[in-house]
Design an enzyme around this catalytic site. Structure first.
Site, PDB file in Angstrom:
ATOM      1  N   HIS B 165       0.619  -1.251  -0.085  1.00 51.84           N
ATOM      2  CA  HIS B 165      -0.069  -0.047   0.025  1.00 51.84           C
ATOM      3  C   HIS B 165       0.656   1.323   0.022  1.00 51.84           C
ATOM      4  CE1 HIS B 165      -3.668  -2.106   0.415  1.00 51.84           C
ATOM      5  NE2 HIS B 165      -3.345  -2.727   1.423  1.00 51.84           N
ATOM      6  N   ASP B 201      -2.621 -10.551  -2.593  1.00 49.46           N
ATOM      7  CA  ASP B 201      -3.122 -10.061  -1.349  1.00 49.46           C
ATOM      8  C   ASP B 201      -4.775  -9.728  -1.756  1.00 49.46           C
ATOM      9  OD1 ASP B 201      -2.015  -8.806   1.365  1.00 49.46           O
ATOM     10  OD2 ASP B 201      -3.830  -7.751   0.620  1.00 49.46           O
ATOM     11  N   HIS B 203      -6.264  -7.123  -0.512  1.00 48.54           N
ATOM     12  CA  HIS B 203      -6.448  -5.636  -1.034  1.00 48.54           C
ATOM     13  C   HIS B 203      -5.600  -5.201  -2.225  1.00 48.54           C
ATOM     14  CE1 HIS B 203      -6.860  -6.521   3.334  1.00 48.54           C
ATOM     15  NE2 HIS B 203      -7.895  -5.529   3.171  1.00 48.54           N
ATOM     16  N   ASP B 290      -5.055 -13.034   3.115  1.00 49.11           N
ATOM     17  CA  ASP B 290      -6.326 -12.459   3.712  1.00 49.11           C
ATOM     18  C   ASP B 290      -7.352 -12.751   2.763  1.00 49.11           C
ATOM     19  OD1 ASP B 290      -4.954 -10.885   1.724  1.00 49.11           O
ATOM     20  OD2 ASP B 290      -4.961  -9.247   3.218  1.00 49.11           O
TER      21      ASP B 290
END
Lengths: 349, 349
Positions: B165, B201, B203, B290
C-alpha cells in the site's frame, strides 16, 4: 441584542473523538452551546429567538452538492453497509497522489471510501442527527444575518456545530457546513455589496479562506495560532493573500504561543485597519473563544476582560455586525467569555 | 527453499489500531510473522536464513527521500513536540483541495502536519521501533531477491511490516516501505530485464501500481476484492491499465465477495496468461493470505488446499520467483496457508 439559538444542535452528540493518536471524550460537545445559551439567557442584554428555515439552496451555493448529499445519508448508509456504530469516522483519506497519473477519480461507491473522499480528518464524527444539526446551524447563521440586514446593529448566532474549517468539498475540524461563509455569500449575492469575515477563532478558518480565495467581494481576515505549530497546519500562513481577483482580499495574522491581551489587540488593530480599507457594508465575525488562557487544546493567553476589549475594538468599526459562534473548549468559561465579547461590541457599535 | 526472516519486525509492535470508527487491537501484529516462521521452521522443505543489510539507497530509488527521512524520526519527534504516546497516528490529512488555488504547498513544520502529509489513513501506527522494522523488511525482500538472482528457482521473504500500500510519497495500510516495489526496481535497474509483480493480497496493491504506473519494464498484475466495496476504495478498478509508456502494463482483476477456489483460479489463470505475454525474466509475488475463508477483515472464501493450487499455477510459469509476505489476518491458519502456497509453487517450478 438578538441571540439566535435552536436545540437542533443537540442532535449532533458525539461521545468519542479520535485525536492525537487516541480516542477520548470530545472537546466539541453539546454542553458548549448550552453553557452559552444559559449565560446569555440570564443577561437582559440578550433576547433569545429561534431561527427560521432557509432550505438547502444557500448551502449548495457555497458547498459541492455532492458533499451535502453525502452528509444527508452518510450515517444511515454506514449502519446499513458497514456496521452498527454510534459514531462514524473515516479511516482512509483520498489524496490525489494516491492515484498519481491515474486521473482525479470519482467519488467511490463504498461509504467508507466516500467518508475519505469528503472528509480530511478524524475528529469530526457523524452521529444519527448530525445532518439535521448542521442544517440547523446554517439556519441560525442566516437568521442572525437577516436580523442585521433588517436593520439591527448587531446579532449573535449560536451556531453549533461550528463551520469555518469546512471547505467547498470537505468537512472536518468539528465543522460540516461553513455557516459564516454561507452567510457571507448570502449577503454578497443578495445585496451586491462587499462583506468581510473576521475570524478570531484560535484555529485558522481554512474553509472560509478557501471558499473566498479568488473573490474580491468577500474579504477574509484571520487571527490564529501560527500553523507552523497549530491545527490545521496546512493553511493560515501570512503569505496566503488570495489569488486572481481575490489577491489582497485574504489577510492572515498568525500568532505566537502564549500571546496575551495587549499583543493580541495589536494584531486585531491591524485586522481592523485592513477591514476599514476594504470598506465592507457588513461584517461577519467567526467568534472562537479557544484563544482563552485555560482552553484545554490551544495555547494563547487571552482573558475575559480581553474579550470585552476585542469586541469593543470591532464594534468601533461602526459596521452592521453578525457574530457567529465557532470554537472554544473551556466550557466553564465559555458563556462569560461570549458574553464579555458581545458586551464590548454592543458598547461601541 | 530459502526463507529470509529477521526478528527486527518485533520492533514494530502496535497495541491499538484505529479503524472503522473505533480503536481496537490491531489485526496486523507481530504474532502473524512469528506464526509463519514457526510453521516453516518445522518443515524440512524450508531453510530459514537472516537478511543482509542493503542500506537506504534501494529505498530512496522508489520512495520520496522526504518520506524516508520523516519515518526515521517521526516517533521521536512526536514524543518531544506533541505528547508521550506509545502509538503515533495522524488525525488530519493533507488533501490538495484543502488548499485549492493556493499552490501545492510544502511539508509543514509540525509533526502533526507532517503525519498527515506523508500518510493517508489511520490504521498504521508508528511505534518506537517501526522505522527499524520497516528497514528490516526491505532487507528481507532484497536478500530473498538476491537468492533468486544468484540462481535459486524461488525464495520466500517473510516481510513484516508489509509493503504494497505504500506509494512513492505515502505510507498507510499497515505498510511503510514498499518491499515488493523496491525489490522489483532493484532487479529491473540492475539486470536491465523485465520484472512482473503479481499481487494476490486481498487488498489492491495501490502503492506498487502507482510506483510503476508509467513504466514498461515492470508489470503489475493484481487479484483483489473489488474496490467498489473493499479497501483501498480509490484504486484497483479494471479500467486502470497504466499510462504513458506503461499503458497496458497494469492489470487489475477485481473479485466478488465470497469468491471460492475454482473461480479464483480462473482469474489467476488470466493473470498468468498476461504474465506469459509480458515475458518477464523474474517474478515477484506479493503474497497475502487474507483471501482465506475465515479471514476476520476480508470476504473471499479461499481454502488451504486452494493456496496449494494457486502456488502450483504460478510455479508452472517456470520463472525465477521471489515470494514476499503481505497481509493475512487469521493468524491460526496463516502459517499453514503460506506453507501450502509455497509447497504448490515448489512442486511445479
Amino acid at each position: 441584542m438578538k441571540v439566535v439559538y435552536t436545540p437542533a444542535h443537540l442532535l449532533h452528540n458525539p461521545e468519542v473523538e479520535i485525536e492525537r493518536s487516541s480516542a477520548h471524550s470530545p472537546f466539541e460537545h453539546s454542553g458548549r452551546a448550552e453553557k452559552i445559551r444559559e449565560t446569555l439567557a440570564s443577561d437582559s442584554t440578550f433576547d433569545i429567538v429561534a431561527p427560521t428555515a432557509w432550505g438547502i439552496d444557500p448551502i449548495t451555493k457555497v458547498h459541492n452538492p455532492g458533499l451535502v448529499r453525502f452528509l444527508s445519508t452518510a450515517w444511515a448508509d454506514y449502519q446499513r453497509d458497514i456496521k452498527q456504530s454510534r459514531e462514524v469516522v473515516p479511516d482512509i483519506f483520498f489524496k490525489s497522489n494516491l492515484r498519481e497519473r491515474m486521473g482525479t477519480g470519482q467519488e467511490p461507491a463504498s461509504v467508507n471510501g466516500k467518508l475519505g473522499w469528503w472528509c480530511f480528518e478524524t475528529t469530526t464524527p457523524l452521529t444519527d442527527g448530525t445532518y439535521e444539526a448542521a442544517r440547523g446551524a446554517v439556519d441560525v447563521a442566516l437568521t442572525a444575518t437577516q436580523i442585521v440586514l433588517d436593520g439591527a446593529k448587531s446579532s449573535y448566532g449560536l451556531c453549533r456545530p461550528p463551520g469555518h474549517h469546512a471547505t467547498t468539498d470537505l468537512y472536518g475540524g468539528y465543522c460540516f457546513f461553513n455557516n459564516a461563509a454561507i452567510a457571507a455569500h448570502h449577503v454578497a449575492s443578495t445585496t451586491g455589496s462587499k462583506v468581510t469575515v473576521l475570524d478570531v477563532d484560535y484555529h485558522h478558518g481554512n474553509g472560509t479562506q478557501q471558499i473566498f480565495y479568488e473573490r474580491d467581494d468577500v474579504q477574509f481576515v484571520s487571527l490564529h495560532g501560527d500553523p507552523t505549530r497549530a491545527y490545521p497546519y496546512f493553511t493560515g500562513y501570512a503569505e496566503e493573500t488570495g489569488s486572481s481577483k481575490g489577491l489582497g482580499s485574504t489577510l492572515n495574522l498568525p500568532l505566537a504561543a502564549r500571546t496575551q491581551d495587549d499583543a493580541y489587540l495589536q494584531s486585531l488593530e491591524r485586522a481592523v485597519e485592513s477591514i476599514k480599507k476594504f470598506a465592507p457594508s457588513l461584517l461577519i465575525v467567526s467568534l472562537g473563544l479557544d484563544t482563552f488562557i485555560t482552553d484545554p487544546i490551544c495555547d494563547l493567553s487571552l482573558t475575559t476582560d480581553g474579550y470585552d476589549r476585542c469586541g469593543a475594538l470591532v464594534g468601533a468599526l461602526g459596521l452592521p455586525t453578525v457574530v457567529l459562534q465557532e470554537g472554544g473548549y473551556d466550557v466553564n468559561a465559555l458563556g462569560v467569555n461570549v458574553q464579555s465579547w458581545l458586551h464590548g461590541l454592543a458598547r461601541t457599535s
